[in-house]
Scaffold this active site. Structure first.
Site, mmCIF file in Angstrom:
data_model
loop_
_atom_site.group_PDB
_atom_site.id
_atom_site.type_symbol
_atom_site.label_atom_id
_atom_site.label_comp_id
_atom_site.label_asym_id
_atom_site.label_seq_id
_atom_site.Cartn_x
_atom_site.Cartn_y
_atom_site.Cartn_z
ATOM 1 N N PHE A 115 108.774 56.293 105.411
ATOM 2 C CA PHE A 115 108.749 57.735 105.694
ATOM 3 C C PHE A 115 110.184 58.257 105.578
ATOM 4 O O PHE A 115 111.097 57.690 106.171
ATOM 5 C CB PHE A 115 108.190 57.969 107.096
ATOM 6 C CG PHE A 115 107.893 59.408 107.403
ATOM 7 C CD1 PHE A 115 106.643 59.946 107.155
ATOM 8 C CD2 PHE A 115 108.871 60.228 107.941
ATOM 9 C CE1 PHE A 115 106.373 61.278 107.436
ATOM 10 C CE2 PHE A 115 108.606 61.559 108.222
ATOM 11 C CZ PHE A 115 107.351 62.082 107.971
ATOM 12 N N ASP A 187 108.088 51.926 114.159
ATOM 13 C CA ASP A 187 107.802 53.351 114.151
ATOM 14 C C ASP A 187 106.295 53.502 114.377
ATOM 15 O O ASP A 187 105.494 53.098 113.532
ATOM 16 C CB ASP A 187 108.238 53.944 112.800
ATOM 17 C CG ASP A 187 107.984 55.443 112.727
ATOM 18 O OD1 ASP A 187 107.013 55.909 113.350
ATOM 19 O OD2 ASP A 187 108.733 56.135 112.025
ATOM 20 N N TYR A 212 102.856 64.417 118.799
ATOM 21 C CA TYR A 212 102.031 65.518 118.267
ATOM 22 C C TYR A 212 100.942 65.051 117.312
ATOM 23 O O TYR A 212 100.158 65.860 116.845
ATOM 24 C CB TYR A 212 102.903 66.588 117.594
ATOM 25 C CG TYR A 212 103.894 66.087 116.565
ATOM 26 C CD1 TYR A 212 103.491 65.799 115.282
ATOM 27 C CD2 TYR A 212 105.234 65.911 116.897
ATOM 28 C CE1 TYR A 212 104.399 65.343 114.334
ATOM 29 C CE2 TYR A 212 106.149 65.453 115.964
ATOM 30 C CZ TYR A 212 105.730 65.167 114.681
ATOM 31 O OH TYR A 212 106.633 64.706 113.759
ATOM 32 N N LYS A 213 100.908 63.755 116.994
ATOM 33 C CA LYS A 213 99.871 63.253 116.087
ATOM 34 C C LYS A 213 98.660 62.810 116.918
ATOM 35 O O LYS A 213 98.012 63.646 117.527
ATOM 36 C CB LYS A 213 100.466 62.160 115.198
ATOM 37 C CG LYS A 213 101.504 62.755 114.242
ATOM 38 C CD LYS A 213 102.263 61.750 113.414
ATOM 39 C CE LYS A 213 103.238 62.465 112.480
ATOM 40 N NZ LYS A 213 104.195 61.573 111.820
ATOM 41 N N ARG A 361 94.766 62.510 102.229
ATOM 42 C CA ARG A 361 94.582 61.724 103.458
ATOM 43 C C ARG A 361 93.454 62.313 104.298
ATOM 44 O O ARG A 361 93.431 63.521 104.573
ATOM 45 C CB ARG A 361 95.863 61.728 104.299
ATOM 46 C CG ARG A 361 97.080 61.172 103.599
ATOM 47 C CD ARG A 361 98.228 60.937 104.586
ATOM 48 N NE ARG A 361 98.612 62.134 105.345
ATOM 49 C CZ ARG A 361 99.580 62.159 106.236
ATOM 50 N NH1 ARG A 361 100.261 61.052 106.530
ATOM 51 N NH2 ARG A 361 99.897 63.270 106.868
#
Ligand SMILES: *Cc1c(COP(=O)(O)O)cnc(C)c1O
Length: 402
Positions: A115, A187, A212-213, A361
């Site tokens: 990422f 991560d 927040y995911k 996704r």
């Protein structure tokens, strides 16, 4: 056997009607209680308590108390997690900590295709400190061996790859790295809240994550940092007053607070932390193994539907591992015209996202997604592809966030 009533769990979230929300891996849905709680924090705590709220409403403790709420979700011991800043900033702290613990080594190993923020932060640190104190190498994760790590101070890996949705073996990789003296930073952006894990049993050194995911803390909610107890003596590279041993003594010199608290820097957003805290209350009493089982059942169902569809077999390739043990909580399909296809799906009410160069996704949040969401998404994708609706001009326009 799971004892979770998933319909009831779903009803604890506000899900917009006539939408199939499959982007909880990017921004989790809003828990109803969080909506209520934020209103309460603003209208009673902030409005009436004003500055007293730091004491009377324990605002000052929120980074640590929310860290305590996160700990059981990731298998972390009490006193090892703090919720503050962003994943990116916490990663900076974890990387400098590794260089301090592993003094004498200067190499940080990353994976190819990491990422971007993760590699930007590591490369930025290298520029700041100079190559003799910090340099980075990036390797193909499939080719990771003890030899490639034998000179590394730290290995930084995503537990679940954001593009492919591949889940990595935390236990085995951590043990392999540590066997040659390399520390590991995981991560957890795409795994915390969806995948069961045990950071203590896996003897993880450091971990960073987002709230927040899959933790549903709200847009831009703070990140978290896990520091194994054995490493908590290291310095915070951003020593601020909130991490001082005696905060309100206003001493001229810095003295780090004991434990995880020293990884705080400045004042955190009480509104944002209150939202995270409220959202995490949804996890109370739920076993992460049951949540993981639900996540796997949902993604497996979606993959089975993809396999059974002659249309999808010819248009869309499965990027995500088929094997349960290697799959996170999303299914990524590679297809031509992936960006306009994602936009046509969104216009159809199926909220997905696009990742370069050709991936759509489908993120499954085990707390609120259903098998019927998967069926709807498959049907909508078939319709978009066979009708070639994705060719319409409005679906070619890119916004800043995809
Ligand atoms: C979402 C995500 C991030 C985001 O980092 P922020 O500092 O919260 O912007 C970082 N790393 C990975 C792997 C992610 O998926």
């Amino acid at each position: 056997m799971s004892t979770i009533d998933f319909d009831k769990l779903r009803s604890r979230f506000h899900i917009p009607t006539r939408k199939v929300y499959l982007d909880g891996n990017s921004l989790g849905a809003l828990p109803r209680y969080t909506q209520e709680r934020l209103h309460q924090v603003i209208s009673t705590e902030w409005a009436d308590e004003l500055v007293s709220g730091w004491n009377t409403k324990q605002w000052i403790d929120l980074p640590l108390s929310v860290g305590e709420q996160i700990a059981p979700i990731i298998g972390a011991a009490s006193g090892t997690v703090v919720c503050c800043d962003s994943l990116s900033i916490n990663l900076f702290k974890a990387l400098t900590a590794c260089l301090e613990v592993n003094e004498g080594r200067s190499l940080i190993t990353l994976e190819d295709g990491q990422f971007p923020t993760d590699s930007y932060i590591a490369d930025g640190l290298s520029q700041l400190l100079g190559a003799d104190r910090c340099r980075t190498q990036s390797v193909d994760i499939a080719a990771l061996t003890p030899e490639t790590l034998s000179k590394s101070a730290a290995l930084l890996l995503s537990h679940v790859d954001y593009k492919s949705g591949a889940l990595r073996d935390m236990d085995a990789i951590t043990a392999m790295a540590q066997s040659v003296g390399c520390l590991v930073i995981w991560d957890l952006a795409h795994s915390a809240g969806a995948i069961d894990m045990d950071l203590e049993a896996s003897q993880v050194d450091f971990a960073v994550g987002c709230t927040y995911k899959f933790l549903n803390g709200g847009p831009g909610a703070p990140g978290f940092l896990y520091v194994a107890e054995r490493h908590q003596e290291v310095q915070n590279p951003l020593p601020g007053w909130m991490g001082h041993a005696r905060l309100f003594d206003f001493e001229a010199t810095y003295e780090a607070a004991p434990g995880i608290k020293r990884f705080l820097t400045g004042t955190q957003s009480v509104l944002a932390l209150s939202a995270v805290s409220a959202s995490l209350s949804v996890f109370e009493g739920l076993a992460m193994q049951d949540i993981r089982a639900r996540s796997l059942a949902l993604t497996r169902h979606f993959i089975t539907r993809w396999e059974q569809s002659t249309v999808l077999q010819s248009y869309a390739a499965l990027v995500t591992p088929f094997d349960d043990a290697q799959r996170g909580s999303q299914v990524s399909l590679a297809l031509e015209h992936a960006f306009p296809v994602s936009q046509a799906l969104i216009a159809d009410g199926v909220i997905v996202d696009f990742r370069e160069p050709s991936i759509v996704r489908f993120g499954f949040s085990p707390l609120y997604n259903t098998f019927s969401d998967a069926d709807h998404a498959i049907a909508s994708l078939e319709a978009v592809l066979t009708s070639e609706r994705y060719r319409l001009p409005q679906f070619q326009i890119r916004s800043t966030v995809t």
